[in-house]
Design a protein around this motif. Sequence first.
Motif, PDB file in Angstrom:
ATOM      1  N   ALA A 149       8.005   1.275  -5.103  1.00 46.07           N
ATOM      2  CA  ALA A 149       7.489   2.605  -5.417  1.00 46.07           C
ATOM      3  C   ALA A 149       7.050   2.687  -6.873  1.00 46.07           C
ATOM      4  CB  ALA A 149       8.547   3.663  -5.117  1.00 46.07           C
ATOM      5  N   VAL A 150       7.835   2.119  -7.763  1.00 49.84           N
ATOM      6  CA  VAL A 150       7.470   2.142  -9.177  1.00 49.84           C
ATOM      7  C   VAL A 150       6.197   1.320  -9.411  1.00 49.84           C
ATOM      8  CG1 VAL A 150       8.215   1.460 -11.490  1.00 49.84           C
ATOM      9  CG2 VAL A 150       9.816   2.588  -9.943  1.00 49.84           C
ATOM     10  N   CYS A 151       6.071   0.188  -8.730  1.00 49.15           N
ATOM     11  CA  CYS A 151       4.850  -0.616  -8.840  1.00 49.15           C
ATOM     12  C   CYS A 151       3.640   0.172  -8.342  1.00 49.15           C
ATOM     13  CB  CYS A 151       4.996  -1.919  -8.057  1.00 49.15           C
ATOM     14  SG  CYS A 151       6.130  -3.095  -8.808  1.00 49.15           S
ATOM     15  N   LEU A 152       3.792   0.872  -7.238  1.00 51.13           N
ATOM     16  CA  LEU A 152       2.706   1.701  -6.715  1.00 51.13           C
ATOM     17  C   LEU A 152       2.320   2.779  -7.720  1.00 51.13           C
ATOM     18  CD1 LEU A 152       0.870   2.598  -4.328  1.00 51.13           C
ATOM     19  CD2 LEU A 152       2.766   4.064  -3.621  1.00 51.13           C
ATOM     20  N   PHE A 153       3.302   3.360  -8.379  1.00 51.19           N
ATOM     21  CA  PHE A 153       3.025   4.385  -9.384  1.00 51.19           C
ATOM     22  C   PHE A 153       2.221   3.818 -10.552  1.00 51.19           C
ATOM     23  CE2 PHE A 153       4.445   6.697 -13.239  1.00 51.19           C
ATOM     24  CZ  PHE A 153       3.844   7.907 -12.959  1.00 51.19           C
ATOM     25  N   TYR A 154       2.641   2.657 -11.074  1.00 48.31           N
ATOM     26  CA  TYR A 154       1.910   2.055 -12.180  1.00 48.31           C
ATOM     27  C   TYR A 154       0.484   1.692 -11.792  1.00 48.31           C
ATOM     28  CZ  TYR A 154       5.437   1.597 -15.805  1.00 48.31           C
ATOM     29  OH  TYR A 154       6.320   1.851 -16.793  1.00 48.31           O
ATOM     30  N   ILE A 155       0.313   1.149 -10.588  1.00 47.73           N
ATOM     31  CA  ILE A 155      -1.027   0.797 -10.136  1.00 47.73           C
ATOM     32  C   ILE A 155      -1.879   2.053  -9.990  1.00 47.73           C
ATOM     33  CG2 ILE A 155      -2.323  -0.137  -8.178  1.00 47.73           C
ATOM     34  CD1 ILE A 155       0.004  -2.152  -7.846  1.00 47.73           C
ATOM     35  N   SER A 156      -1.297   3.118  -9.464  1.00 46.95           N
ATOM     36  CA  SER A 156      -2.041   4.368  -9.311  1.00 46.95           C
ATOM     37  C   SER A 156      -2.445   4.951 -10.655  1.00 46.95           C
ATOM     38  CB  SER A 156      -1.192   5.397  -8.556  1.00 46.95           C
ATOM     39  OG  SER A 156      -0.914   4.946  -7.263  1.00 46.95           O
TER      40      SER A 156
ATOM     41  N   VAL B 144      -0.812  -6.217 -15.792  1.00 49.17           N
ATOM     42  CA  VAL B 144       0.066  -7.216 -16.407  1.00 49.17           C
ATOM     43  C   VAL B 144       1.527  -6.791 -16.258  1.00 49.17           C
ATOM     44  CG1 VAL B 144       0.691  -8.302 -18.605  1.00 49.17           C
ATOM     45  CG2 VAL B 144      -1.704  -7.981 -18.005  1.00 49.17           C
ATOM     46  N   LEU B 145       1.792  -5.512 -16.468  1.00 44.24           N
ATOM     47  CA  LEU B 145       3.163  -5.024 -16.319  1.00 44.24           C
ATOM     48  C   LEU B 145       3.655  -5.168 -14.882  1.00 44.24           C
ATOM     49  CD1 LEU B 145       3.080  -1.848 -18.567  1.00 44.24           C
ATOM     50  CD2 LEU B 145       4.253  -3.992 -19.019  1.00 44.24           C
ATOM     51  N   ILE B 146       2.781  -4.951 -13.918  1.00 39.44           N
ATOM     52  CA  ILE B 146       3.174  -5.071 -12.512  1.00 39.44           C
ATOM     53  C   ILE B 146       3.469  -6.522 -12.173  1.00 39.44           C
ATOM     54  CG2 ILE B 146       2.354  -4.792 -10.138  1.00 39.44           C
ATOM     55  CD1 ILE B 146       3.332  -2.268 -11.658  1.00 39.44           C
ATOM     56  N   LEU B 147       2.654  -7.450 -12.671  1.00 42.02           N
ATOM     57  CA  LEU B 147       2.944  -8.864 -12.425  1.00 42.02           C
ATOM     58  C   LEU B 147       4.310  -9.244 -12.984  1.00 42.02           C
ATOM     59  CD1 LEU B 147      -0.490 -10.568 -13.128  1.00 42.02           C
ATOM     60  CD2 LEU B 147       0.694 -10.373 -10.936  1.00 42.02           C
ATOM     61  N   THR B 148       4.613  -8.769 -14.167  1.00 42.00           N
ATOM     62  CA  THR B 148       5.922  -9.031 -14.761  1.00 42.00           C
ATOM     63  C   THR B 148       7.030  -8.378 -13.944  1.00 42.00           C
ATOM     64  OG1 THR B 148       4.868  -9.107 -16.916  1.00 42.00           O
ATOM     65  CG2 THR B 148       7.255  -8.860 -16.883  1.00 42.00           C
ATOM     66  N   ALA B 149       6.806  -7.153 -13.483  1.00 37.86           N
ATOM     67  CA  ALA B 149       7.817  -6.439 -12.696  1.00 37.86           C
ATOM     68  C   ALA B 149       8.069  -7.140 -11.368  1.00 37.86           C
ATOM     69  CB  ALA B 149       7.373  -5.005 -12.456  1.00 37.86           C
ATOM     70  N   ILE B 150       7.031  -7.703 -10.761  1.00 36.80           N
ATOM     71  CA  ILE B 150       7.213  -8.417  -9.502  1.00 36.80           C
ATOM     72  C   ILE B 150       8.070  -9.661  -9.713  1.00 36.80           C
ATOM     73  CG2 ILE B 150       5.997  -9.773  -7.749  1.00 36.80           C
ATOM     74  CD1 ILE B 150       3.701  -7.702  -8.007  1.00 36.80           C
ATOM     75  N   VAL B 151       7.800 -10.406 -10.775  1.00 36.61           N
ATOM     76  CA  VAL B 151       8.589 -11.607 -11.064  1.00 36.61           C
ATOM     77  C   VAL B 151      10.041 -11.245 -11.342  1.00 36.61           C
ATOM     78  CG1 VAL B 151       8.879 -13.501 -12.708  1.00 36.61           C
ATOM     79  CG2 VAL B 151       6.614 -12.931 -11.852  1.00 36.61           C
TER      80      VAL B 151
END
Length: 122
Positions: free
Chosen positions: A45-52, A78-85
């Motif tokens: 959900a947080v990743c979706l928020f950042y992408i949005s 870039v932040l989402i890629l880091t968050a996924i890892v």
Amino acid sequence: MTWEEVAGLANYWLFILLMMIGFYMVISRGNLVKKIVGLNIFQSAVCLFYISMGVVTDGTAPILDSHFTIYTNPLPSVLILTAIVVGVATTAVGLALVVRIKEAYGTIEEDELLKIESEDGE
């Protein structure tokens, strides 16, 4: 607020729904694996928020060109890629801890673990 405005914010409604589902799973479930799944849903959900938040209408990659004038910010991606890892690593560590807890105590239910701990403390 018109229906078009509400429908235009569908990704934010989805973000709120996923965040609340993940949070509910973390606080209401006693099974440790279900808690980890809830944390993963919360992270999604947080990743979706950042992408949005990073979407710019008619924006393009930030490569200087005379044909483009509107650029998107690459920082959210870039932040989402880091968050996924970090999320994958955290999930792996959490599941490894659950396996060790299961081997040591024979259960992964939180209430049973608390009962075992209180019996050992007496």
